[in-house]
Design an enzyme around this catalytic site. Structure first.
Site, short mmCIF file in Angstrom:
data_model
loop_
_atom_site.label_atom_id
_atom_site.label_comp_id
_atom_site.label_asym_id
_atom_site.label_seq_id
_atom_site.Cartn_x
_atom_site.Cartn_y
_atom_site.Cartn_z
N CYS A 105 -1.11 3.41 -6.44
CA CYS A 105 -2.12 2.66 -5.46
C CYS A 105 -2.21 1.40 -5.85
O CYS A 105 -2.58 0.94 -7.10
CB CYS A 105 -3.39 3.65 -5.18
SG CYS A 105 -4.67 2.71 -4.45
N CYS A 157 0.91 -1.23 -0.14
CA CYS A 157 -0.10 0.00 -0.02
C CYS A 157 0.86 1.19 0.11
O CYS A 157 1.70 1.53 1.01
CB CYS A 157 -0.85 0.12 1.24
SG CYS A 157 -1.64 1.43 1.35
N1 DGL Z 1 -4.18 0.50 -1.90
C1 DGL Z 1 -3.51 1.47 -1.10
C2 DGL Z 1 -2.54 2.27 -1.85
O1 DGL Z 1 -1.81 1.41 -2.44
C3 DGL Z 1 -4.77 2.72 -0.91
C4 DGL Z 1 -6.31 2.38 -0.96
C5 DGL Z 1 -6.76 3.17 0.19
O2 DGL Z 1 -7.15 4.48 0.14
O3 DGL Z 1 -7.00 2.61 1.04
O4 DGL Z 1 -2.30 3.52 -1.58
#
Ligand code: DGL
Length: 269
Positions: A196, A81
């Site tokens: 993301c 993330c």
């Molecule tokens: N998957 C997450 C990232 O790579 C973010 C998603 C969220 O906003 O929770 O930033």
């Protein structure tokens, strides 16, 4: 090779995201590390991370990893993330100095190496776009380029909806990615960094709704390779019975469609 690893050959690789985005990293990690056991953690009680106030999210992550490390004794933690990594990698390494953390940060360096037009966009959550960490990456690696940061409030949730039921609101995808496309005289954006881990699920719709073709840079494979490169090599005669890979939801109650999705990824819920 780590002595600690040798004494605990069955220790898993822990992968964490706020939701389903980290599955894009798990998919690659499985290919590169077929013999490893994985624990996938979706902090769905905290989703979306993109909107959190920084100190509160950092504190949440430090506390959550403390519990996860104590419960699962992972060999390594992959923060799949960008929003969490750009905020808390340093704090996590300081809080748990014996743990190996692999972060996911915007792929600005490879984008700067590949671009022809030197016009790059970074598509991310509002949190990642705000981070000093992201600004520092741009300054360090992309001095020759114009890097345009695009914060999307909706795309992570659109990706969650898509993986639940296959539905994508194409008009919204078009509107969310539109600010990534810049024309400056002869030059136009040729790379969009998917900063993301949720976004690769939508990349086909992004291609379809983009005003012109670009390279959509998904760092999942690079993250998995990085994890592989720092993992201690398992010792053959210490092989243990393979255990099922598992998914954990911090909410304690994933909806049935997400449960099915996780099972489709080979994770016991
Ligand atoms: N998957 C997450 C990232 O790579 C973010 C998603 C969220 O906003 O929770 O930033």
């Amino acid at each position: 090779m780590s002595a600690v690893a040798n004494r605990h050959p069955g220790r898993p690789v822990l992968i964490l995201d706020s939701g389903v985005g980290g599955l894009t990293v798990l998919r690659e990690a499985r290919v590169l590390m077929p013999d490893r056991r994985f624990v996938y953690v979706a902090d769905d009680a905290g989703f979306p991370y993109g909107d959190w106030e920084e100190d509160a999210l950092r504190a949440r992550l430090v506390e959550l990893f403390g519990r996860l490390i104590a419960e699962h004794d992972p060999l390594i933690c992959v923060i799949a993330c960008n929003t969490a990594s750009t905020l808390s990698l340093e704090a996590l390494r300081a809080a748990y100095p014996d743990m190996l953390f692999v972060g996911t940060v915007p792929a600005i360096k490879p984008a700067a190496e590949r671009t022809h037009s030197r016009l790059i966009s970074v598509l991310a959550t509002p949190g990642t776009v705000r981070r000093q960490y992201t600004r520092d990456l741009i300054e360090k690696w992309a001095g020759r380029c114009d890097v345009h940061l695009v914060g999307s409030v909706r795309l992570a949730a659109l990706a969650e909806t898509y993986v639940r039921g296959g539905f994508v609101d194409e008009a919204s995808v078009r509107a969310e990615i539109a600010p990534c496309f810049l024309n400056e005289g002869e030059r136009r954006t040729d790379i969009v960094v998917l900063a993301c881990t949720h976004y690769p699920f939508l990349v086909n719709r992004m291609r379809k709704t983009a005003p012109w073709p670009v390279d959509w840079l998904d760092p999942a494979e690079a993250i998995a390779r990085r994890a592989l490169s720092i993992l201690p090599v398992p010792v053959e005669d210490e092989a243990v019975e393979p255990k099922a890979d598992t998914a954990i939801f911090t909410s304690g109650h994933p909806d049935p469609l997400i449960r099915r999705l996780m099972q489709g990824f080979g994770l016991a819920v």
